[in-house]
Motif scaffolding. Structure first.
Motif, short mmCIF file in Angstrom:
data_model
loop_
_atom_site.label_atom_id
_atom_site.label_comp_id
_atom_site.label_asym_id
_atom_site.label_seq_id
_atom_site.Cartn_x
_atom_site.Cartn_y
_atom_site.Cartn_z
N ILE A 176 0.61 -1.19 0.01
CA ILE A 176 0.06 0.08 0.39
C ILE A 176 0.95 1.31 0.39
N LEU A 177 2.29 0.56 1.12
CA LEU A 177 2.59 2.67 0.98
C LEU A 177 3.73 2.56 -0.94
N GLU A 178 3.64 1.51 -1.38
CA GLU A 178 4.25 1.51 -3.10
C GLU A 178 3.94 2.41 -4.04
N ARG A 179 1.92 1.65 -3.01
CA ARG A 179 0.85 2.19 -4.38
C ARG A 179 0.70 3.26 -4.16
N LEU A 180 0.85 4.45 -2.96
CA LEU A 180 0.47 5.33 -2.40
C LEU A 180 2.41 6.93 -2.77
N ARG A 181 3.16 6.27 -2.87
CA ARG A 181 4.28 6.98 -3.23
C ARG A 181 3.80 7.25 -5.09
N GLU A 182 3.73 5.80 -5.33
CA GLU A 182 3.63 5.88 -7.09
C GLU A 182 2.70 6.73 -7.73
N THR A 183 1.45 6.45 -7.01
CA THR A 183 0.57 7.65 -7.47
C THR A 183 0.90 9.20 -7.02
N ASP A 350 0.41 18.65 4.75
CA ASP A 350 -1.20 18.65 3.92
C ASP A 350 -1.30 17.10 3.93
N GLU A 351 -2.38 16.45 3.52
CA GLU A 351 -3.20 15.64 3.28
C GLU A 351 -2.08 14.97 2.55
N LEU A 352 -1.42 14.84 1.35
CA LEU A 352 -0.95 14.27 0.39
C LEU A 352 0.93 14.35 0.83
N THR A 353 1.53 15.43 1.00
CA THR A 353 2.81 14.80 1.24
C THR A 353 3.07 14.15 2.51
N TYR A 354 2.17 14.13 3.98
CA TYR A 354 2.10 13.40 4.15
C TYR A 354 2.57 12.30 4.48
N HIS A 355 1.50 11.76 3.12
CA HIS A 355 2.14 10.03 3.14
C HIS A 355 3.86 9.79 2.78
N LEU A 356 4.52 11.23 2.09
CA LEU A 356 5.64 10.81 1.81
C LEU A 356 6.61 10.98 3.04
N HIS A 357 6.18 11.74 4.04
CA HIS A 357 6.63 11.98 5.34
C HIS A 357 6.61 9.71 6.14
N ILE A 358 5.91 9.68 5.95
CA ILE A 358 5.57 8.38 6.72
C ILE A 358 6.25 7.26 6.53
N ILE A 359 6.35 7.17 4.55
CA ILE A 359 7.57 6.13 3.81
C ILE A 359 8.69 7.02 3.99
N LEU A 360 8.85 7.94 4.15
CA LEU A 360 10.46 8.37 4.84
C LEU A 360 10.76 7.78 5.84
#
Length: 501
Positions: A176-183, A350-360
């Motif tokens: 799921i994290l990979e799919r979030l990053r790709e999208t 913000d709501e989108l870049t938040y997930h890149l913080h998590i992936i890091l």
């Protein structure tokens, strides 16, 4: 071997009684943790570390006592009602994991994490990773040892992740994290290249006015102050039981939307906790279903409610009255949904870049636990990944690898649940929107009771009766999927930034 049915009621009652005592100790320890982060004087740490360590050791001993194993053996194969069978399943899972971990290790981890809190605070205030690094190294070693006791043949990170999310495996989470990053990465790139000029707030917003407004917000959302309270903390959080679910916030006088978003987020956690069945307190049936589901509740209220147009149609008069402002609801909606180009801090993201913080963080934690990354290398790797994923580079450790409290708690494996919870929030909200007539209109009118009821009926009231996958299936009629979140993100931000995708 099937259980002797005549012994089943006694074994079940004995099992639940002892589990309840362990739960009460854990909840007392949680209050001590809340006090340490909110109210305790700075000099209290040495005693608090010993107190929390002792409680953790006694709680652990209760859960792994030989009697617990004997009662579970008696109940093996027993024909129990569904709820009782679920409680036994959850206690058995905890017993099998915890009984492999020595009590002295549990006590040591608790003491080190209590000691770590002020060390992390000082390191962050002084912008000095080197003073916190020895503590992180010790905690990594302790958590590796902990994971090895539970399952020496497994990926240690997968073992730790299962403490926070027991029924979604790490491969699914990583997918799921990979799919979030790709999208999300190309979506964020398109947003940054867009010509849209969204409204931004400017000015000074005094802390006392922010406090009054976030308290008013909690009242509007129907937070039960008879079973909760609002305080401030350097790193906001919510904790408690169905009888006492507390929230904290923090305030930046240049950014009133931050304190508002934090408060609605923590309200979502507390609403879940307050919605757990009171008559099941002390049993798994009165406990939350893991951190993916818990985070789904906070992200649902923060994003799908608190960042919606409908909410700002309802709330902007209150915001304007609090600060003497003259915002339109559309301006407030735009300001609350900016996708920032230079955001360094996860909790302000913000709501989108938040997930890149998590992936890091996920990638750094996995490398630390596997031994592929030394603790002293964390700042450089962190900064490189920030630049790669978010296009910004921290100038200090305080705004980089020292910004989060989690490693001082030894919470390795926790971060993925933030993104998994966001994904689940979208799926749950879509199901609620299908079931509740005119949900958007109700939010616009400040009527939140129907959404509360839907979430309580479909999520909160079940405690741990269902596994995560089964709970999601029960609530939404579908298996766990990222489709709803990705569709929501594309639609919402495509509209906001006038993207042609």
């Amino acid at each position: 071997m099937a259980a002797d049915q005549s012994s089943v009621p006694d074994a079940y009652d004995d099992l639940l009684e002892q589990y309840g005592r362990a739960t009460y100790l854990a909840d007392a320890n949680m209050v001590l943790s809340w006090d340490q982060e909110v109210m305790m004087p700075e000099g209290g740490t040495p005693a608090r570390a010993k107190q929390r360590g002792a409680i953790s050791a006694v709680q652990h001993d209760l859960l792994v006592d030989d009697d617990m194993g004997e009662w579970l053996d008696e109940l093996d194969g027993a024909d129990l009602p569904a709820e009782e069978a679920a409680a036994v399943r959850e206690i058995r899972r905890q017993y099998e994991r915890k009984s492999r971990v020595p009590t002295d290790l549990v006590e040591e981890i608790s003491e080190v994490t209590s000691d770590a809190h002020p060390i992390w605070q000082d390191a962050r205030e002084n912008d000095d990773w080197s003073t916190f690094a020895p503590t992180v190294e010790r905690l990594v070693d302790l958590k590796r040892e902990y994971a090895e006791h539970i399952d020496a043949s497994a990926d240690p990170y997968a073992v730790l992740f299962a403490d926070y999310e027991p029924y979604i495996d790490l491969d699914t989470a990583e997918g799921i994290l990979e799919r979030l990053r790709e999208t999300l990465v190309p979506l964020i790139d398109d947003i940054r290249e867009a010509d849209a000029d969204l409204h931004e707030l400017d000015g000074t917003f005094p802390e006392n006015q922010q406090y009054d407004l976030v308290r008013e917000t909690l009242e509007a959302l129907d937070y039960d102050f008879d079973r909760g309270r609002l305080d401030t903390a350097p790193h906001p959080f919510s904790s408690g039981t169905q009888f006492d679910a507390r929230v904290t916030a923090r305030f930046d006088e240049s950014n009133p939307l931050e304190s508002l978003g934090i408060t609605v987020h923590e309200f979502g956690h507390a609403a879940y906790t307050q919605g757990l069945p009171q008559d099941a307190y002390g049993s798994p049936l009165g406990e939350h279903r893991g951190l993916t589901v818990h985070e789904s509740q906070s992200r649902l209220w923060e994003n799908h409610v608190g960042r919606s147009r409908a909410f700002w149609d309802f709330f902007v008069p209150r915001f304007n009255a609090a600060y003497g402002a003259d915002l339109s609801s559309e301006q407030a909606y735009e300001a609350a949904n900016q996708v920032y180009e230079d955001n360094l801090i996860r909790v302000e993201a913000d709501e989108l870049t938040y997930h890149l913080h998590i992936i890091l963080r996920f990638e750094i934690e996995r490398a630390l636990l596997s031994g592929d990354l030394d603790v002293e290398e964390v700042p450089a790797v962190w900064n490189d990944k920030m630049e790669e994923y978010l296009g910004v580079r921290p100038e200090t450790d305080a705004e980089g690898c020292l910004q989060d409290i989690h490693w001082s708690h030894g919470s390795f494996g926790y971060f993925p649940t933030y993104s998994l919870g966001s994904v689940l929030a979208a799926q749950l909200y879509a199901a609620a929107d299908d079931d509740i007539d005119s949900l958007d209109a109700k939010i616009r009118a400040g009527e939140f009771e129907d959404l509360h009821t839907w979430l309580t009926d479909n999520v909160h009231s079940h405690g741990q009766r269902y596994t995560t996958d089964d709970l999601i299936e029960q609530a939404t009629g579908e298996s766990f999927t990222a489709d709803y979140f990705l569709d929501y993100a594309e639609s919402k931000f495509g509209d906001l930034y006038d993207l042609d995708r």
